[in-house]
Enzyme design. Structure first.
Site, PDB file in Angstrom:
ATOM      1  N   ASP A  20      -0.275   5.189  -1.161  1.00  0.00           N
ATOM      2  CA  ASP A  20      -0.214   5.723  -2.523  1.00  0.00           C
ATOM      3  C   ASP A  20      -1.512   6.411  -2.923  1.00  0.00           C
ATOM      4  OD1 ASP A  20       0.420   6.302  -5.105  1.00  0.00           O
ATOM      5  OD2 ASP A  20       0.441   4.229  -5.821  1.00  0.00           O
ATOM      6  N   ASP A  26       0.949  13.545  -5.342  1.00  0.00           N
ATOM      7  CA  ASP A  26       1.141  12.096  -5.350  1.00  0.00           C
ATOM      8  C   ASP A  26       2.084  11.676  -4.236  1.00  0.00           C
ATOM      9  OD1 ASP A  26       1.077   9.431  -6.051  1.00  0.00           O
ATOM     10  OD2 ASP A  26       2.552   9.633  -7.648  1.00  0.00           O
TER      11      ASP A  26
END
Length: 476
Positions: free
Chosen positions: A105, A351
């Site tokens: 992440d 992201d």
């Protein structure tokens, strides 16, 4: 043997004191004679002592290995087999090393792992439902290198923005409450431990990356965490794993995302340090993964494009980029510049933890209008959460053979992302394709999700603040 060594050392030390005093008085150098006052050791004793010393030398060599290696890589794969839109990385932490599967992440600055509840001594950890899987949880008490961070420490109070203020006693471990934008959360205590990494090179070498900030999560909620053991923080932060590892390995990291629907055995790599795919002098060996580490990359690697990496406190810990525009079928769309300007309430980030690309309302409407115009000949169907879905099955039962318009995202510096059509007109169900974009609020950030990033190699050069990318199959 230890007693005899002490006798020899005492005699030598006494001689040094006397000799040094004499030499100092005369201004001349001193010469010492080494005397063996203990009986001669047997060959067996000498061999044993040599083995002990060699073991010591080898341990020092292993300790320096991480300092001299240029890169290391971690296996990375799609989580589609679990029904999630995340990408998983294999991570080993603790001493002895314990293996885990974490979500990669770029929007997180805390690495955390589901933890054995008995290891938590903070009352704060029990305020969320305890759903940690008993099959694979981190056991800090089983790690010789685990060191909890005290809640009274400056690190807890000043360096961890997600730490809780409550501190019953100074010796209590630092507790955290980490909240994500989708409403999910993780709570537990934070400490320091060592990760086991596989260094680059022909010989498979393992080393310890010390000083990793690690959350021991004993309570969490959120569907995205059900299929993994936690989160590997790749965000821009002084405590994230990516920043810590990149500071030791070339100031950069890179990843290559396989097709989001790829099976679990389709593996690519998350690499810290130089990546061979960006090198013109040392191209990847045929048959090997295109994302494995190797010599430093060249700036003129064929097919590579680059744009400034915007490390702004307003988008922290995300990595922002400057978008100049979006085109469909070669036509630049009319999107207000403010949509891409963080100063005017817009901006864009990459992201890896978001699946579908989210565009602020003005950009979303312009892009889907241009795409849907070229898909108007297909019958529309309804399917959540998408606004535009189409029946892609012909009367004969086969998929419709329809050329799709090219979507391009134009970044600052003339860099252009041209993803494969399957990254923005995605397979949503058998015989059904949808425009794989979501509408975001305006004002607000736009997010380039992992599906739009798939089958590209992305390098985050933190030292030089630049983002480099190129097309790649990514598979091992």
């Amino acid at each position: 043997m230890a007693g005899r060594r002490r006798v020899i050392l005492l005699v030598v030390a006494a001689a040094l004191v006397v000799g040094a005093a004499s030499a100092g008085a005369s201004g001349k150098s001193a010469r010492f004679e080494l005397l063996r006052l203990a009986p001669v050791a047997s060959l067996a004793d000498l061999a044993r002592m040599d083995r002990e010393r060699m073991a010591f030398i080898a341990s020092r060599g292993r300790r320096r290995a991480a300092e001299t290696a240029s890169a290391f890589a971690m296996p990375l794969s799609s989580g589609a087999y679990t029904g999630t839109g995340q990408y998983f990385v294999r991570f080993r932490v603790g001493t002895p090393a314990q293996p885990f599967l974490l979500v990669a992440d770029t929007g997180s600055d805390l690495t955390w792992i589901k933890c054995h509840r008995a290891a938590a001594s903070s009352k704060n950890a029990s305020s969320l439902p305890a759903t940690a899987s008993p099959r694979r949880t981190f056991r800090p008490d089983k790690s010789r290198t685990w060191a909890p961070i005290p809640c009274s420490s400056a690190t807890c109070k000043e360096s961890l923005p997600f730490s809780l203020a409550a501190c019953a006693t100074p010796a209590n471990p630092c507790a955290y409450d980490y909240r994500y934008k989708d409403g999910s959360a993780a709570r537990g205590t934070v400490g320091i431990d060592s990760a086991t990494i596989a260094l680059a090179g022909r010989a498979a070498r393992k080393a310890k990356l010390r000083g990793v900030v690690l959350g021991c999560t004993t309570a969490y909620n959120g569907q995205s965490f059900l299929a993994s053991d936690g989160v590997l923080s790749l965000g821009y932060s002084n405590i994230s794993f990516s920043s810590h590892a990149a500071s030791r390995f070339g100031g950069r990291f890179s990843y290559c995302l396989v097709d989001h629907l790829a099976p679990r055995n389709a593996t690519s790599y998350l690499t810290f340090g130089p990546n061979p795919a960006f090198s013109t002098t040392a191209p990847p060996t045929p048959g090997t993964a295109s994302c494995k580490p190797a010599p430093p990359p060249a700036d003129d690697a064929p097919g590579a494009r680059q744009t400034p990496l915007v490390l702004d406190h307003r988008t922290h810990p995300f990595y922002a980029v400057t978008i100049r525009g979006v085109s469909v079928a070669g036509e630049l769309l009319k999107i207000p510049r403010a949509v891409w300007d963080v100063e005017q309430g817009g901006g864009a980030i990459l992201d890896s933890g978001t699946s579908l690309t989210v565009l602020a309302k003005p950009a979303y409407r312009a892009v889907v209008a241009a795409l849907s115009k070229r898909l108007a000949g297909l019958p529309r169907v309804t399917m959540d959460p998408f606004d535009y879905c189409y029946n892609w099955t012909s009367p004969s039962g086969s998929d419709v053979a329809l050329p799709l318009p090219m979507l391009a995202v134009h970044f600052a510096g003339s860099a252009r992302l041209e993803p494969p059509a399957k990254s923005y007109v995605i397979d949503a169900a058998p015989g059904v394709k949808c425009i794989g974009l979501q509408e975001g609020p305006w004002p607000g950030l736009s997010v380039v999700g992992n599906i739009l990033q798939q089958e590209h190699l992305w390098e985050y050069d933190l030292s030089n603040r630049r983002l480099r990318f190129k097309r790649s199959r990514c598979t091992h």
